[in-house]
Design a protein around this motif. Sequence first.
Motif, PDB file in Angstrom:
ATOM      1  N   ALA A   1       4.025   1.689  -0.197  1.00 17.26           N
ATOM      2  CA  ALA A   1       2.887   1.650  -1.117  1.00 17.26           C
ATOM      3  C   ALA A   1       1.609   1.233  -0.395  1.00 17.26           C
ATOM      4  N   THR A   2       1.712   0.293   0.532  1.00 14.63           N
ATOM      5  CA  THR A   2       0.540  -0.164   1.291  1.00 14.63           C
ATOM      6  C   THR A   2      -0.047   0.962   2.125  1.00 14.63           C
ATOM      7  N   ILE A   3       0.806   1.700   2.819  1.00 17.73           N
ATOM      8  CA  ILE A   3       0.341   2.797   3.675  1.00 17.73           C
ATOM      9  C   ILE A   3      -0.370   3.870   2.849  1.00 17.73           C
ATOM     10  N   VAL A   4       0.245   4.251   1.735  1.00 19.10           N
ATOM     11  CA  VAL A   4      -0.341   5.297   0.895  1.00 19.10           C
ATOM     12  C   VAL A   4      -1.661   4.831   0.283  1.00 19.10           C
ATOM     13  N   MET A   5      -1.700   3.607  -0.237  1.00 17.97           N
ATOM     14  CA  MET A   5      -2.917   3.106  -0.869  1.00 17.97           C
ATOM     15  C   MET A   5      -4.033   2.888   0.152  1.00 17.97           C
TER      16      MET A   5
ATOM     17  N   PHE B   1      -3.572  -2.342  -3.914  1.00 12.56           N
ATOM     18  CA  PHE B   1      -3.526  -2.302  -2.449  1.00 12.56           C
ATOM     19  C   PHE B   1      -3.428  -3.708  -1.874  1.00 12.56           C
ATOM     20  N   PHE B   2      -4.249  -4.630  -2.372  1.00 14.28           N
ATOM     21  CA  PHE B   2      -4.190  -6.003  -1.863  1.00 14.28           C
ATOM     22  C   PHE B   2      -2.812  -6.609  -2.109  1.00 14.28           C
ATOM     23  N   ILE B   3      -2.273  -6.400  -3.305  1.00 16.18           N
ATOM     24  CA  ILE B   3      -0.959  -6.957  -3.638  1.00 16.18           C
ATOM     25  C   ILE B   3       0.121  -6.366  -2.742  1.00 16.18           C
ATOM     26  N   TYR B   4       0.095  -5.048  -2.563  1.00 16.98           N
ATOM     27  CA  TYR B   4       1.090  -4.397  -1.714  1.00 16.98           C
ATOM     28  C   TYR B   4       1.008  -4.911  -0.277  1.00 16.98           C
ATOM     29  N   ALA B   5      -0.213  -5.000   0.256  1.00 21.21           N
ATOM     30  CA  ALA B   5      -0.392  -5.434   1.645  1.00 21.21           C
ATOM     31  C   ALA B   5       0.054  -6.879   1.829  1.00 21.21           C
ATOM     32  N   ALA B   6      -0.340  -7.748   0.897  1.00 15.57           N
ATOM     33  CA  ALA B   6       0.053  -9.155   0.990  1.00 15.57           C
ATOM     34  C   ALA B   6       1.566  -9.301   0.932  1.00 15.57           C
ATOM     35  N   ALA B   7       2.209  -8.550   0.048  1.00 18.80           N
ATOM     36  CA  ALA B   7       3.667  -8.621  -0.083  1.00 18.80           C
ATOM     37  C   ALA B   7       4.363  -8.123   1.181  1.00 18.80           C
ATOM     38  N   THR B   8       3.824  -7.055   1.777  1.00 17.21           N
ATOM     39  CA  THR B   8       4.419  -6.520   3.003  1.00 17.21           C
ATOM     40  C   THR B   8       4.414  -7.557   4.111  1.00 17.21           C
TER      41      THR B   8
ATOM     42  N   ALA C   1      10.768   3.662  -3.527  1.00 23.96           N
ATOM     43  CA  ALA C   1       9.426   3.512  -2.974  1.00 23.96           C
ATOM     44  C   ALA C   1       8.415   4.378  -3.722  1.00 23.96           C
ATOM     45  N   ILE C   2       8.774   5.637  -3.994  1.00 23.13           N
ATOM     46  CA  ILE C   2       7.879   6.533  -4.721  1.00 23.13           C
ATOM     47  C   ILE C   2       7.658   6.033  -6.145  1.00 23.13           C
ATOM     48  N   ASN C   3       8.721   5.522  -6.747  1.00 19.19           N
ATOM     49  CA  ASN C   3       8.640   4.988  -8.096  1.00 19.19           C
ATOM     50  C   ASN C   3       7.631   3.858  -8.178  1.00 19.19           C
ATOM     51  N   THR C   4       7.574   3.027  -7.143  1.00 18.89           N
ATOM     52  CA  THR C   4       6.618   1.916  -7.112  1.00 18.89           C
ATOM     53  C   THR C   4       5.192   2.424  -7.243  1.00 18.89           C
ATOM     54  N   LEU C   5       4.865   3.443  -6.478  1.00 18.20           N
ATOM     55  CA  LEU C   5       3.509   3.987  -6.494  1.00 18.20           C
ATOM     56  C   LEU C   5       3.146   4.579  -7.845  1.00 18.20           C
TER      57      LEU C   5
END
Length: 311
Positions: free
Chosen positions: A51-55, A196-203, A230-234
């Motif tokens: 999700a981070t990469i895509v966002m 995006f911030f949430i995904y990146a922080a979680a990663t 992973a796709i479902n998350t997005l």
Amino acid sequence: MAFHQASGRWRLGLMLAIITALCWASLPIALKVTLEELDAVTLTWFRFLVATIVMFAWLSWRGGLGVFKTLDGRRWWHLVAAALLLIGNYVFYLLGVQYTTPANAQLLIQLAPLLMAVGGIFIFRETYQLGQWCGLAIIAGGLVLFFSDQLKGTPVSAHAYLIGSGFVIIAAVVWAGYALIQKQLLLRLSSQTILFFIYAAATVLLLPFSHPQKILQLDSQHAWALAYCAINTLIAYGAFAEALVHWQASRVSAILAVTPLLCLATVAMVHSFSPHMVASENVTILGYIGAVLVVIGSSLSSLLGQKKAEQ
């Protein structure tokens, strides 16, 4: 303090809420399959990484990353809090799915939209008619009946069921907090930027506790299940975040209440095509009555809200 107000485009909000419900209904099955080979933290980390990469690619193309420079300290704390709460939701929900069945997990996680509805009413001053309160009561009653039916017929042990239920309840509480914080952040940030911030922080936060090398060892079935997670998350969280932009939180929560029914139907469909992948759910007449009550209560809450919005 100013509070976020929905755009009023309820039809778009309704469609996005339905997409979210469909995604969340099918997710527990894919999670259950993937958890046969991966631990909960590694699975969660991979979902956030994709999700981070895509966002990041999307926001870079749209020039949406510069908005972070304009945030004050209070909103940064809101972002951090939202990220921690959503991470907690993912991890606790996965731990719950390990101990219980997909339909049971989806049933208990419906405490989350109910809590979000209450928060939307008391925090964001969203108005609710008497009929809509009755709708929420009917939803709650239907969930109780469905839960009672599943508790009697669950294929897992009572001890495991209680442990899994506890984890899912914690996941529901922290998710409701995340959703309300995100709605307030929409005053200054787009839903894509927040996610995006949430995904990146979680990663970053989950990496030290994950085992990425295990992903390379998955067979094709578990690899496809992981990819779908992973796709479902997005799709799910993107649709959910945008639904909050256009529709009131209490209305969105009413639509999401039908997710257990959709999950039950999805489990039955998958089991009919591939019995070894997921076990069938045991539902008696009591459970079906509870399911119907959830649909009635959800429809009552959302349709009355729509009618008032049009007046």
